[in-house]
Design an enzyme around this catalytic site. Sequence first.
Site, PDB file in Angstrom:
ATOM      1  N   ARG A 165      10.811 -12.626  -5.870  1.00 54.16           N
ATOM      2  CA  ARG A 165      10.817 -13.045  -4.475  1.00 54.16           C
ATOM      3  C   ARG A 165      12.072 -13.859  -4.217  1.00 54.16           C
ATOM      4  NH1 ARG A 165       5.927 -12.043  -2.085  1.00 54.16           N
ATOM      5  NH2 ARG A 165       4.105 -11.844  -3.444  1.00 54.16           N
ATOM      6  N   GLY A 190       8.040  -5.274   1.106  1.00 60.37           N
ATOM      7  CA  GLY A 190       7.268  -5.576   2.300  1.00 60.37           C
ATOM      8  C   GLY A 190       8.111  -6.033   3.461  1.00 60.37           C
ATOM      9  N   GLY A 192       9.170  -8.978   4.413  1.00 62.04           N
ATOM     10  CA  GLY A 192      10.264  -9.877   4.053  1.00 62.04           C
ATOM     11  C   GLY A 192      11.416  -9.130   3.425  1.00 62.04           C
ATOM     12  N   THR A 219       3.424  -2.802   0.980  1.00 65.46           N
ATOM     13  CA  THR A 219       2.571  -3.965   1.165  1.00 65.46           C
ATOM     14  C   THR A 219       1.146  -3.568   0.869  1.00 65.46           C
ATOM     15  OG1 THR A 219       1.598  -5.461   2.788  1.00 65.46           O
ATOM     16  CG2 THR A 219       2.608  -3.457   3.643  1.00 65.46           C
ATOM     17  N   ILE A 220       0.585  -4.152  -0.143  1.00 70.45           N
ATOM     18  CA  ILE A 220      -0.776  -3.789  -0.518  1.00 70.45           C
ATOM     19  C   ILE A 220      -1.767  -4.208   0.554  1.00 70.45           C
ATOM     20  CG2 ILE A 220      -1.401  -5.918  -1.757  1.00 70.45           C
ATOM     21  CD1 ILE A 220      -2.547  -4.053  -3.972  1.00 70.45           C
ATOM     22  N   ASP A 221      -1.387  -5.225   1.383  1.00 71.90           N
ATOM     23  CA  ASP A 221      -2.265  -5.714   2.448  1.00 71.90           C
ATOM     24  C   ASP A 221      -2.298  -4.785   3.658  1.00 71.90           C
ATOM     25  OD1 ASP A 221      -2.663  -7.885   0.855  1.00 71.90           O
ATOM     26  OD2 ASP A 221      -1.436  -9.258   2.025  1.00 71.90           O
ATOM     27  N   GLY A 265      -5.267 -10.177   1.165  1.00 72.35           N
ATOM     28  CA  GLY A 265      -5.177 -10.168   2.612  1.00 72.35           C
ATOM     29  C   GLY A 265      -4.751 -11.531   3.117  1.00 72.35           C
ATOM     30  N   MET A 378      -5.886  -7.810 -11.065  1.00 72.92           N
ATOM     31  CA  MET A 378      -6.304  -6.545 -11.678  1.00 72.92           C
ATOM     32  C   MET A 378      -5.992  -5.377 -10.742  1.00 72.92           C
ATOM     33  SD  MET A 378      -9.956  -7.647 -13.323  1.00 72.92           S
ATOM     34  CE  MET A 378     -10.251  -5.990 -13.929  1.00 72.92           C
ATOM     35  N   ARG A 380      -3.670  -5.321  -8.228  1.00 73.42           N
ATOM     36  CA  ARG A 380      -2.220  -5.165  -8.031  1.00 73.42           C
ATOM     37  C   ARG A 380      -1.542  -4.424  -9.173  1.00 73.42           C
ATOM     38  NH1 ARG A 380       1.044 -10.048  -6.018  1.00 73.42           N
ATOM     39  NH2 ARG A 380       1.650 -10.030  -8.198  1.00 73.42           N
TER      40      ARG A 380
END
Length: 518
Positions: A165, A190, A192, A219-221, A265, A378, A380
Amino acid sequence: MASSDSDSQLKIVHGDAGYILEDVPHFTDYILNLPMYPNPLRSNPAYSVVKQYFVHMDDTVPQKVVVHKDGPRGVHFRRAGPRQKVYFRSDDVHACIVTCGGLCPGLNTVIREIVCGLSYMYGVNKVLGIDGGYRGFYSKNTITLTPKVVNDIHKRGGTILGTSRGGHDTSKIVDSIQDRGINQVYIIGGDGTQRGATVIYEEVRRRGLKVAIAGIPKTIDNDIPVIDKSFGFDTAVEEAQRAINAAHVEAESIENGIGVVKLMGRYSGFIAMYATLASRDVDCCLIPESPFYLEGKGGLFEFIEKRLKENGHMVIVIAEGAGQDLLTESMQDMDQKDASGNKLLQDVGLWISHKIKDHFARKDKIAINLKYIDPTYMIRAIPSNASDNVYCTLLAQSAVHGAMAGYTGFTSGLVNGRHTYIPFNRIIERQNKVVITDRMWARLLSSTNQPSFLSPKDLDEAKKAEQPPSQLLEGSSCNDIGEAEKKENTFSQLLEGDNFKDQQQSENHADNGIETIN
Protein backbone atom coordinates in the site's frame (compact mmCIF):
# COMPACT_ATOMS: atom_id res chain seq x y z
CA MET A 1 -1.60 22.84 -16.67
CA ALA A 2 -2.69 20.12 -14.28
CA SER A 3 -6.35 21.05 -14.61
CA SER A 4 -6.26 20.61 -18.36
CA ASP A 5 -4.59 17.22 -17.91
CA SER A 6 -7.43 16.13 -15.67
CA ASP A 7 -10.06 17.59 -17.97
CA SER A 8 -8.45 15.84 -20.95
CA GLN A 9 -9.98 12.56 -19.80
CA LEU A 10 -13.49 13.90 -20.31
CA LYS A 11 -14.26 12.95 -23.90
CA ILE A 12 -17.97 13.35 -24.40
CA VAL A 13 -19.52 12.24 -27.69
CA HIS A 14 -23.20 12.97 -28.36
CA GLY A 15 -25.67 11.25 -30.64
CA ASP A 16 -29.36 11.12 -31.38
CA ALA A 17 -32.06 10.60 -28.74
CA GLY A 18 -29.96 11.63 -25.78
CA TYR A 19 -27.06 9.29 -26.57
CA ILE A 20 -23.88 10.11 -24.65
CA LEU A 21 -20.55 8.29 -25.02
CA GLU A 22 -18.08 8.81 -22.19
CA ASP A 23 -15.01 7.90 -24.18
CA VAL A 24 -11.49 7.01 -23.08
CA PRO A 25 -8.25 8.79 -24.08
CA HIS A 26 -6.25 7.70 -27.09
CA PHE A 27 -2.66 8.28 -28.23
CA THR A 28 -3.94 10.38 -31.13
CA ASP A 29 -5.35 12.88 -28.62
CA TYR A 30 -1.87 14.18 -27.84
CA ILE A 31 0.58 12.57 -30.28
CA LEU A 32 0.25 13.43 -33.96
CA ASN A 33 1.06 11.36 -37.04
CA LEU A 34 1.40 8.04 -35.27
CA PRO A 35 1.89 5.03 -37.55
CA MET A 36 -0.64 2.21 -37.45
CA TYR A 37 -0.14 -1.46 -38.17
CA PRO A 38 -2.42 -4.36 -39.17
CA ASN A 39 -3.63 -6.31 -36.16
CA PRO A 40 -1.64 -9.59 -35.82
CA LEU A 41 -4.92 -11.33 -34.98
CA ARG A 42 -5.63 -11.36 -38.73
CA SER A 43 -3.28 -14.33 -39.01
CA ASN A 44 -3.89 -15.82 -35.56
CA PRO A 45 -5.30 -19.38 -35.84
CA ALA A 46 -7.34 -18.90 -32.67
CA TYR A 47 -9.31 -16.08 -34.28
CA SER A 48 -9.52 -17.50 -37.81
CA VAL A 49 -12.87 -19.15 -37.07
CA VAL A 50 -14.44 -16.01 -35.58
CA LYS A 51 -16.94 -14.45 -37.99
CA GLN A 52 -16.21 -10.88 -36.95
CA TYR A 53 -13.24 -10.65 -34.67
CA PHE A 54 -12.70 -6.88 -34.80
CA VAL A 55 -14.90 -4.61 -32.75
CA HIS A 56 -16.62 -1.94 -34.82
CA MET A 57 -15.46 1.60 -34.05
CA ASP A 58 -19.02 2.65 -33.17
CA ASP A 59 -19.78 -0.25 -30.81
CA THR A 60 -20.70 1.05 -27.36
CA VAL A 61 -22.35 -0.40 -24.25
CA PRO A 62 -25.12 1.38 -22.30
CA GLN A 63 -24.56 1.98 -18.63
CA LYS A 64 -28.23 1.41 -17.87
CA VAL A 65 -30.42 -1.16 -19.63
CA VAL A 66 -33.75 -0.11 -18.10
CA VAL A 67 -35.16 2.64 -20.30
CA HIS A 68 -38.43 4.45 -20.88
CA LYS A 69 -39.86 4.61 -24.37
CA ASP A 70 -39.63 8.40 -24.48
CA GLY A 71 -36.51 8.74 -22.35
CA PRO A 72 -32.94 9.50 -23.49
CA ARG A 73 -30.64 6.62 -24.41
CA GLY A 74 -28.21 7.72 -21.72
CA VAL A 75 -24.54 7.15 -21.00
CA HIS A 76 -22.53 4.58 -22.95
CA PHE A 77 -18.96 3.30 -22.76
CA ARG A 78 -16.68 2.12 -25.55
CA ARG A 79 -16.91 -1.61 -26.12
CA ALA A 80 -13.74 -3.56 -25.39
CA GLY A 81 -12.09 -5.92 -27.84
CA PRO A 82 -9.56 -6.12 -30.68
CA ARG A 83 -9.39 -3.36 -33.31
CA GLN A 84 -8.45 -3.74 -36.96
CA LYS A 85 -5.44 -1.45 -36.56
CA VAL A 86 -2.94 -1.36 -33.70
CA TYR A 87 -0.43 1.28 -32.65
CA PHE A 88 2.41 -1.04 -31.63
CA ARG A 89 4.54 -3.47 -33.56
CA SER A 90 4.81 -6.67 -31.55
CA ASP A 91 8.61 -6.47 -31.29
CA ASP A 92 8.40 -2.88 -30.02
CA VAL A 93 6.14 -3.63 -27.05
CA HIS A 94 7.79 -3.57 -23.63
CA ALA A 95 5.02 -4.13 -21.10
CA CYS A 96 4.95 -4.24 -17.32
CA ILE A 97 2.42 -5.40 -14.72
CA VAL A 98 2.02 -4.15 -11.14
CA THR A 99 -0.33 -5.24 -8.34
CA CYS A 100 -1.17 -2.89 -5.48
CA GLY A 101 -3.29 -2.88 -2.32
CA GLY A 102 -4.72 -5.85 -0.44
CA LEU A 103 -4.88 -9.43 -1.64
CA CYS A 104 -7.83 -10.71 -3.62
CA PRO A 105 -8.66 -14.05 -5.28
CA GLY A 106 -7.78 -13.90 -8.98
CA LEU A 107 -4.74 -11.63 -8.93
CA ASN A 108 -2.45 -14.34 -10.30
CA THR A 109 -5.01 -15.26 -12.95
CA VAL A 110 -5.08 -11.67 -14.24
CA ILE A 111 -1.26 -11.57 -14.30
CA ARG A 112 -1.16 -14.88 -16.18
CA GLU A 113 -3.70 -13.85 -18.78
CA ILE A 114 -2.07 -10.48 -19.48
CA VAL A 115 1.23 -12.25 -20.14
CA CYS A 116 -0.33 -15.04 -22.21
CA GLY A 117 -2.63 -12.63 -24.05
CA LEU A 118 0.27 -10.40 -25.08
CA SER A 119 2.31 -13.42 -26.15
CA TYR A 120 -0.23 -15.69 -27.80
CA MET A 121 -2.44 -13.03 -29.42
CA TYR A 122 0.09 -10.33 -30.30
CA GLY A 123 3.48 -12.04 -30.28
CA VAL A 124 4.87 -9.83 -27.48
CA ASN A 125 7.82 -11.36 -25.63
CA LYS A 126 9.00 -8.52 -23.36
CA VAL A 127 6.87 -8.36 -20.20
CA LEU A 128 8.14 -7.34 -16.77
CA GLY A 129 6.55 -7.79 -13.36
CA ILE A 130 7.03 -4.90 -10.93
CA ASP A 131 7.92 -6.28 -7.50
CA GLY A 132 6.03 -4.98 -4.49
CA GLY A 133 3.46 -2.47 -5.74
CA TYR A 134 4.04 1.12 -6.87
CA ARG A 135 7.28 1.53 -4.92
CA GLY A 136 8.70 -1.41 -6.87
CA PHE A 137 9.07 0.88 -9.90
CA TYR A 138 11.94 2.72 -8.23
CA SER A 139 13.12 0.64 -5.28
CA LYS A 140 13.05 -3.04 -6.23
CA ASN A 141 14.04 -5.43 -8.97
CA THR A 142 11.71 -6.51 -11.74
CA ILE A 143 10.63 -10.02 -12.63
CA THR A 144 10.75 -11.28 -16.22
CA LEU A 145 7.38 -12.79 -17.08
CA THR A 146 6.87 -15.38 -19.81
CA PRO A 147 4.02 -17.82 -20.48
CA LYS A 148 6.19 -20.57 -18.99
CA VAL A 149 6.84 -18.60 -15.79
CA VAL A 150 3.15 -17.85 -15.23
CA ASN A 151 1.78 -21.15 -16.50
CA ASP A 152 0.25 -22.45 -13.26
CA ILE A 153 0.18 -19.39 -11.01
CA HIS A 154 -3.61 -19.17 -11.25
CA LYS A 155 -3.76 -22.20 -8.96
CA ARG A 156 -2.21 -20.17 -6.13
CA GLY A 157 -3.63 -17.39 -4.02
CA GLY A 158 -2.03 -13.99 -3.53
CA THR A 159 0.18 -12.41 -6.18
CA ILE A 160 3.55 -13.65 -7.42
CA LEU A 161 4.61 -10.03 -7.91
CA GLY A 162 4.07 -9.02 -4.30
CA THR A 163 2.01 -6.01 -3.31
CA SER A 164 2.03 -3.02 -0.97
CA ARG A 165 0.00 0.00 0.00
CA GLY A 166 1.18 3.54 -0.66
CA GLY A 167 4.63 4.20 -2.11
CA HIS A 168 3.23 6.28 -4.95
CA ASP A 169 5.80 8.79 -6.19
CA THR A 170 4.56 9.89 -9.61
CA SER A 171 7.78 11.46 -10.84
CA LYS A 172 9.93 8.49 -9.83
CA ILE A 173 7.45 5.99 -11.30
CA VAL A 174 7.23 7.72 -14.68
CA ASP A 175 11.02 8.25 -14.71
CA SER A 176 11.41 4.49 -14.22
CA ILE A 177 8.90 3.75 -16.98
CA GLN A 178 10.75 6.09 -19.32
CA ASP A 179 14.24 4.84 -18.40
CA ARG A 180 13.27 1.19 -18.86
CA GLY A 181 11.65 1.85 -22.23
CA ILE A 182 8.29 0.53 -21.02
CA ASN A 183 5.37 1.48 -23.29
CA GLN A 184 2.48 -0.51 -21.81
CA VAL A 185 1.65 -0.44 -18.07
CA TYR A 186 -1.02 -2.73 -16.63
CA ILE A 187 -2.08 -1.66 -13.14
CA ILE A 188 -4.16 -4.05 -11.01
CA GLY A 189 -5.73 -2.54 -7.91
CA GLY A 190 -8.68 -0.90 -6.18
CA ASP A 191 -9.95 2.67 -6.21
CA GLY A 192 -6.83 4.03 -4.49
CA THR A 193 -4.61 2.23 -6.98
CA GLN A 194 -6.69 3.52 -9.90
CA ARG A 195 -6.31 7.08 -8.54
CA GLY A 196 -2.58 6.50 -8.69
CA ALA A 197 -2.94 5.18 -12.24
CA THR A 198 -4.80 8.35 -13.17
CA VAL A 199 -1.92 10.53 -11.97
CA ILE A 200 0.59 8.33 -13.81
CA TYR A 201 -1.45 8.66 -17.02
CA GLU A 202 -1.61 12.44 -16.66
CA GLU A 203 2.16 12.69 -16.15
CA VAL A 204 2.82 10.38 -19.10
CA ARG A 205 0.55 12.54 -21.23
CA ARG A 206 2.19 15.74 -19.99
CA ARG A 207 5.55 14.38 -21.13
CA GLY A 208 4.08 13.33 -24.48
CA LEU A 209 5.10 9.69 -24.06
CA LYS A 210 3.64 6.88 -26.12
CA VAL A 211 2.85 4.76 -23.06
CA ALA A 212 -0.50 3.03 -22.60
CA ILE A 213 -1.79 3.06 -19.01
CA ALA A 214 -4.44 0.36 -18.53
CA GLY A 215 -6.18 -0.47 -15.26
CA ILE A 216 -7.81 -3.69 -14.12
CA PRO A 217 -10.15 -3.00 -11.16
CA LYS A 218 -9.49 -5.14 -8.09
CA THR A 219 -11.57 -4.90 -4.94
CA ILE A 220 -12.83 -7.87 -3.02
CA ASP A 221 -15.47 -5.60 -1.42
CA ASN A 222 -17.02 -4.88 -4.86
CA ASP A 223 -16.98 -1.16 -4.04
CA ILE A 224 -15.82 0.16 -7.45
CA PRO A 225 -18.64 1.99 -9.28
CA VAL A 226 -19.97 1.56 -12.84
CA ILE A 227 -18.79 -2.05 -13.31
CA ASP A 228 -21.13 -4.98 -12.69
CA LYS A 229 -18.75 -6.57 -10.20
CA SER A 230 -15.05 -6.90 -9.47
CA PHE A 231 -13.05 -10.08 -9.86
CA GLY A 232 -12.67 -12.14 -6.69
CA PHE A 233 -16.11 -11.15 -5.42
CA ASP A 234 -17.81 -14.41 -6.44
CA THR A 235 -15.00 -16.39 -4.82
CA ALA A 236 -15.28 -14.36 -1.61
CA VAL A 237 -19.04 -14.93 -1.39
CA GLU A 238 -18.59 -18.63 -2.04
CA GLU A 239 -15.82 -19.04 0.54
CA ALA A 240 -17.80 -17.06 3.11
CA GLN A 241 -20.39 -19.86 3.02
CA ARG A 242 -17.95 -22.13 4.84
CA ALA A 243 -17.63 -19.70 7.74
CA ILE A 244 -21.38 -19.12 7.90
CA ASN A 245 -22.06 -22.85 7.80
CA ALA A 246 -19.58 -23.42 10.65
CA ALA A 247 -21.24 -20.69 12.71
CA HIS A 248 -24.65 -22.24 12.03
CA VAL A 249 -23.49 -25.71 13.07
CA GLU A 250 -21.99 -24.34 16.30
CA ALA A 251 -25.09 -22.28 17.11
CA GLU A 252 -27.57 -25.05 16.26
CA SER A 253 -25.75 -27.65 18.34
CA ILE A 254 -26.19 -25.93 21.71
CA GLU A 255 -29.00 -24.25 23.58
CA ASN A 256 -29.28 -20.52 22.85
CA GLY A 257 -26.29 -20.72 20.58
CA ILE A 258 -25.26 -17.57 18.67
CA GLY A 259 -22.78 -17.61 15.77
CA VAL A 260 -21.22 -14.29 14.76
CA VAL A 261 -19.32 -14.09 11.46
CA LYS A 262 -17.39 -10.98 10.43
CA LEU A 263 -16.90 -10.56 6.67
CA MET A 264 -15.05 -8.01 4.57
CA GLY A 265 -16.69 -4.72 3.69
CA ARG A 266 -15.00 -1.56 4.89
CA TYR A 267 -17.51 0.85 3.36
CA SER A 268 -19.69 -1.49 1.27
CA GLY A 269 -21.64 -4.48 2.51
CA PHE A 270 -21.93 -6.47 -0.73
CA ILE A 271 -20.06 -9.58 0.47
CA ALA A 272 -22.13 -9.77 3.67
CA MET A 273 -25.37 -9.18 1.75
CA TYR A 274 -24.76 -11.74 -1.01
CA ALA A 275 -23.26 -14.31 1.37
CA THR A 276 -26.36 -13.97 3.55
CA LEU A 277 -28.71 -14.39 0.60
CA ALA A 278 -26.78 -17.42 -0.62
CA SER A 279 -26.62 -19.10 2.80
CA ARG A 280 -30.25 -19.08 4.04
CA ASP A 281 -28.87 -19.86 7.52
CA VAL A 282 -28.36 -16.23 8.55
CA ASP A 283 -30.85 -14.56 10.89
CA CYS A 284 -29.39 -11.05 10.82
CA CYS A 285 -27.06 -9.21 8.42
CA LEU A 286 -25.46 -5.91 9.44
CA ILE A 287 -23.69 -3.71 6.88
CA PRO A 288 -22.05 -0.24 6.90
CA GLU A 289 -24.79 1.34 4.79
CA SER A 290 -27.60 0.44 7.20
CA PRO A 291 -27.27 1.90 10.71
CA PHE A 292 -28.45 -0.11 13.68
CA TYR A 293 -28.71 0.28 17.44
CA LEU A 294 -28.37 -2.17 20.29
CA GLU A 295 -30.58 -1.17 23.23
CA GLY A 296 -34.28 -0.44 23.48
CA LYS A 297 -37.40 -1.30 21.52
CA GLY A 298 -36.66 -2.45 17.98
CA GLY A 299 -32.93 -2.73 18.71
CA LEU A 300 -30.57 -5.60 17.95
CA PHE A 301 -30.69 -7.07 21.47
CA GLU A 302 -34.48 -7.27 21.39
CA PHE A 303 -34.35 -9.05 18.03
CA ILE A 304 -31.77 -11.54 19.31
CA GLU A 305 -33.97 -12.38 22.29
CA LYS A 306 -36.99 -12.83 20.01
CA ARG A 307 -35.12 -15.11 17.58
CA LEU A 308 -33.61 -17.22 20.37
CA LYS A 309 -37.09 -17.77 21.87
CA GLU A 310 -38.42 -18.78 18.44
CA ASN A 311 -35.58 -20.98 17.16
CA GLY A 312 -33.23 -21.57 20.08
CA HIS A 313 -30.24 -20.35 18.06
CA MET A 314 -29.24 -17.66 15.54
CA VAL A 315 -26.47 -16.57 13.17
CA ILE A 316 -25.36 -12.97 12.72
CA VAL A 317 -23.24 -11.81 9.77
CA ILE A 318 -21.60 -8.42 10.15
CA ALA A 319 -19.44 -6.50 7.66
CA GLU A 320 -16.21 -5.10 9.08
CA GLY A 321 -17.31 -1.49 8.52
CA ALA A 322 -20.73 -1.83 10.15
CA GLY A 323 -21.50 -0.09 13.42
CA GLN A 324 -18.27 1.92 13.51
CA ASP A 325 -20.21 4.91 14.86
CA LEU A 326 -21.24 2.79 17.85
CA LEU A 327 -17.67 1.69 18.47
CA THR A 328 -16.34 5.25 18.57
CA GLU A 329 -18.91 6.06 21.24
CA SER A 330 -17.61 3.32 23.53
CA MET A 331 -13.92 3.26 22.56
CA GLN A 332 -11.25 5.88 22.00
CA ASP A 333 -11.37 6.98 18.38
CA MET A 334 -7.82 6.63 17.07
CA ASP A 335 -8.70 7.99 13.61
CA GLN A 336 -5.64 6.31 12.11
CA LYS A 337 -5.22 5.44 8.44
CA ASP A 338 -3.22 2.89 6.50
CA ALA A 339 -0.74 3.66 3.72
CA SER A 340 -3.56 3.72 1.16
CA GLY A 341 -5.48 6.36 3.11
CA ASN A 342 -8.15 3.95 4.37
CA LYS A 343 -9.31 4.52 7.93
CA LEU A 344 -8.15 1.75 10.25
CA LEU A 345 -11.29 0.12 11.57
CA GLN A 346 -11.74 -1.36 15.00
CA ASP A 347 -12.81 -4.99 15.21
CA VAL A 348 -16.59 -4.69 15.15
CA GLY A 349 -17.06 -8.47 15.26
CA LEU A 350 -15.18 -8.84 18.53
CA TRP A 351 -16.85 -5.71 19.92
CA ILE A 352 -20.40 -6.79 19.13
CA SER A 353 -19.70 -10.29 20.49
CA HIS A 354 -18.65 -8.79 23.82
CA LYS A 355 -21.67 -6.46 23.82
CA ILE A 356 -24.06 -9.38 23.26
CA LYS A 357 -22.41 -11.42 26.00
CA ASP A 358 -22.50 -8.50 28.44
CA HIS A 359 -26.16 -7.81 27.68
CA PHE A 360 -27.31 -11.37 28.30
CA ALA A 361 -25.04 -11.75 31.33
CA ARG A 362 -27.20 -9.09 32.97
CA LYS A 363 -30.32 -11.12 32.20
CA ASP A 364 -30.74 -14.13 34.47
CA LYS A 365 -33.39 -15.73 32.25
CA ILE A 366 -31.26 -16.41 29.14
CA ALA A 367 -27.81 -18.01 29.18
CA ILE A 368 -26.23 -17.81 25.73
CA ASN A 369 -23.31 -19.58 24.07
CA LEU A 370 -21.62 -17.35 21.48
CA LYS A 371 -18.98 -18.34 18.92
CA TYR A 372 -17.17 -15.67 16.89
CA ILE A 373 -15.59 -16.48 13.50
CA ASP A 374 -13.39 -14.11 11.47
CA PRO A 375 -12.46 -15.73 8.11
CA THR A 376 -11.19 -12.48 6.50
CA TYR A 377 -7.63 -13.49 5.66
CA MET A 378 -8.60 -17.05 4.76
CA ILE A 379 -10.96 -15.66 2.11
CA ARG A 380 -8.48 -13.13 0.70
CA ALA A 381 -5.71 -15.68 0.30
CA ILE A 382 -7.43 -18.43 -1.69
CA PRO A 383 -7.24 -18.91 -5.48
CA SER A 384 -10.19 -17.72 -7.53
CA ASN A 385 -13.01 -20.09 -8.40
CA ALA A 386 -14.01 -21.13 -11.91
CA SER A 387 -16.36 -18.19 -12.48
CA ASP A 388 -13.77 -15.62 -11.39
CA ASN A 389 -11.06 -17.34 -13.43
CA VAL A 390 -13.10 -16.84 -16.59
CA TYR A 391 -13.86 -13.23 -15.62
CA CYS A 392 -10.18 -12.51 -14.94
CA THR A 393 -9.26 -13.90 -18.34
CA LEU A 394 -11.70 -11.63 -20.15
CA LEU A 395 -10.68 -8.54 -18.14
CA ALA A 396 -7.01 -9.16 -18.90
CA GLN A 397 -7.53 -9.81 -22.61
CA SER A 398 -9.74 -6.73 -22.92
CA ALA A 399 -7.02 -4.59 -21.34
CA VAL A 400 -4.43 -6.00 -23.75
CA HIS A 401 -6.64 -5.33 -26.79
CA GLY A 402 -7.21 -1.75 -25.61
CA ALA A 403 -3.54 -0.98 -25.02
CA MET A 404 -2.52 -2.42 -28.39
CA ALA A 405 -5.22 -0.31 -30.08
CA GLY A 406 -3.74 2.87 -28.63
CA TYR A 407 -6.23 3.51 -25.85
CA THR A 408 -4.86 4.74 -22.55
CA GLY A 409 -6.10 6.14 -19.25
CA PHE A 410 -8.82 3.49 -19.06
CA THR A 411 -10.04 0.69 -16.84
CA SER A 412 -11.27 -2.58 -18.29
CA GLY A 413 -14.61 -3.53 -16.77
CA LEU A 414 -17.87 -5.40 -17.23
CA VAL A 415 -20.93 -3.20 -17.75
CA ASN A 416 -24.29 -4.92 -18.21
CA GLY A 417 -22.57 -8.14 -19.15
CA ARG A 418 -20.36 -6.53 -21.83
CA HIS A 419 -16.69 -5.72 -21.51
CA THR A 420 -15.94 -2.03 -21.87
CA TYR A 421 -13.25 0.64 -21.54
CA ILE A 422 -14.16 3.08 -18.77
CA PRO A 423 -12.38 6.42 -18.17
CA PHE A 424 -10.39 6.53 -14.93
CA ASN A 425 -12.41 9.48 -13.67
CA ARG A 426 -15.61 7.40 -13.60
CA ILE A 427 -13.94 4.64 -11.60
CA ILE A 428 -12.53 6.90 -8.89
CA GLU A 429 -15.33 9.47 -8.55
CA ARG A 430 -17.14 7.63 -5.76
CA GLN A 431 -17.53 4.26 -4.07
CA ASN A 432 -20.10 1.64 -4.95
CA LYS A 433 -22.36 0.99 -1.97
CA VAL A 434 -25.43 -1.04 -1.13
CA VAL A 435 -28.52 1.12 -1.56
CA ILE A 436 -30.72 0.23 1.40
CA THR A 437 -33.80 1.67 -0.31
CA ASP A 438 -33.23 -0.66 -3.27
CA ARG A 439 -34.95 -3.97 -3.99
CA MET A 440 -31.84 -6.06 -3.29
CA TRP A 441 -31.67 -5.01 0.35
CA ALA A 442 -35.43 -5.55 0.63
CA ARG A 443 -34.90 -9.09 -0.67
CA LEU A 444 -32.36 -9.72 2.07
CA LEU A 445 -34.69 -8.38 4.78
CA SER A 446 -37.40 -10.66 3.42
CA SER A 447 -35.01 -13.63 3.41
CA THR A 448 -33.76 -13.19 6.99
CA ASN A 449 -37.02 -11.71 8.28
CA GLN A 450 -34.95 -9.23 10.29
CA PRO A 451 -36.02 -5.66 11.09
CA SER A 452 -34.36 -2.82 9.21
CA PHE A 453 -33.35 -1.19 12.52
CA LEU A 454 -34.19 2.16 10.91
CA SER A 455 -36.50 4.67 12.53
CA PRO A 456 -39.12 6.33 10.26
CA LYS A 457 -36.97 9.46 10.28
CA ASP A 458 -33.85 7.50 9.27
CA LEU A 459 -35.81 5.77 6.49
CA ASP A 460 -37.06 9.08 5.08
CA GLU A 461 -33.52 10.47 5.10
CA ALA A 462 -32.20 7.33 3.39
CA LYS A 463 -34.80 7.64 0.64
CA LYS A 464 -33.94 11.28 0.04
CA ALA A 465 -30.21 10.62 0.02
CA GLU A 466 -30.12 7.45 -2.08
CA GLN A 467 -33.14 7.58 -4.38
CA PRO A 468 -31.84 7.17 -7.96
CA PRO A 469 -32.81 10.32 -9.86
CA SER A 470 -33.07 8.40 -13.12
CA GLN A 471 -33.23 4.79 -14.27
CA LEU A 472 -31.01 5.71 -17.16
CA LEU A 473 -28.10 7.53 -15.65
CA GLU A 474 -26.29 6.55 -12.51
CA GLY A 475 -25.91 9.59 -10.30
CA SER A 476 -27.32 12.06 -12.82
CA SER A 477 -30.83 13.20 -13.64
CA CYS A 478 -32.27 13.92 -17.05
CA ASN A 479 -31.57 17.57 -16.41
CA ASP A 480 -27.93 16.69 -15.95
CA ILE A 481 -27.88 15.37 -19.51
CA GLY A 482 -28.43 18.87 -20.75
CA GLU A 483 -25.51 20.05 -18.66
CA ALA A 484 -23.35 17.23 -19.98
CA GLU A 485 -24.19 18.24 -23.54
CA LYS A 486 -22.73 21.64 -22.83
CA LYS A 487 -19.29 20.17 -22.04
CA GLU A 488 -16.69 20.93 -24.64
CA ASN A 489 -15.64 17.91 -26.66
CA THR A 490 -12.01 18.63 -27.44
CA PHE A 491 -10.73 15.25 -28.49
CA SER A 492 -13.56 13.13 -29.87
CA GLN A 493 -13.02 14.21 -33.48
CA LEU A 494 -9.45 12.97 -33.32
CA LEU A 495 -10.65 9.54 -32.28
CA GLU A 496 -13.26 9.45 -35.00
CA GLY A 497 -10.93 11.03 -37.59
CA ASP A 498 -8.90 9.87 -40.56
CA ASN A 499 -6.78 7.42 -38.56
CA PHE A 500 -9.80 5.19 -38.13
CA LYS A 501 -11.55 5.58 -41.48
CA ASP A 502 -10.14 2.34 -42.77
CA GLN A 503 -11.58 0.27 -39.91
CA GLN A 504 -13.63 -2.77 -40.92
CA GLN A 505 -17.32 -1.91 -41.38
CA SER A 506 -19.76 -4.22 -39.62
CA GLU A 507 -22.91 -5.23 -41.49
CA ASN A 508 -24.89 -4.85 -38.31
CA HIS A 509 -23.70 -1.30 -37.75
CA ALA A 510 -23.40 0.14 -41.23
CA ASP A 511 -26.26 2.58 -40.71
CA ASN A 512 -25.53 3.48 -37.10
CA GLY A 513 -23.12 6.40 -37.07
CA ILE A 514 -22.32 8.51 -34.01
CA GLU A 515 -22.93 12.22 -34.23
CA THR A 516 -20.12 14.15 -32.60
CA ILE A 517 -20.95 17.62 -31.31
CA ASN A 518 -18.02 19.96 -30.92
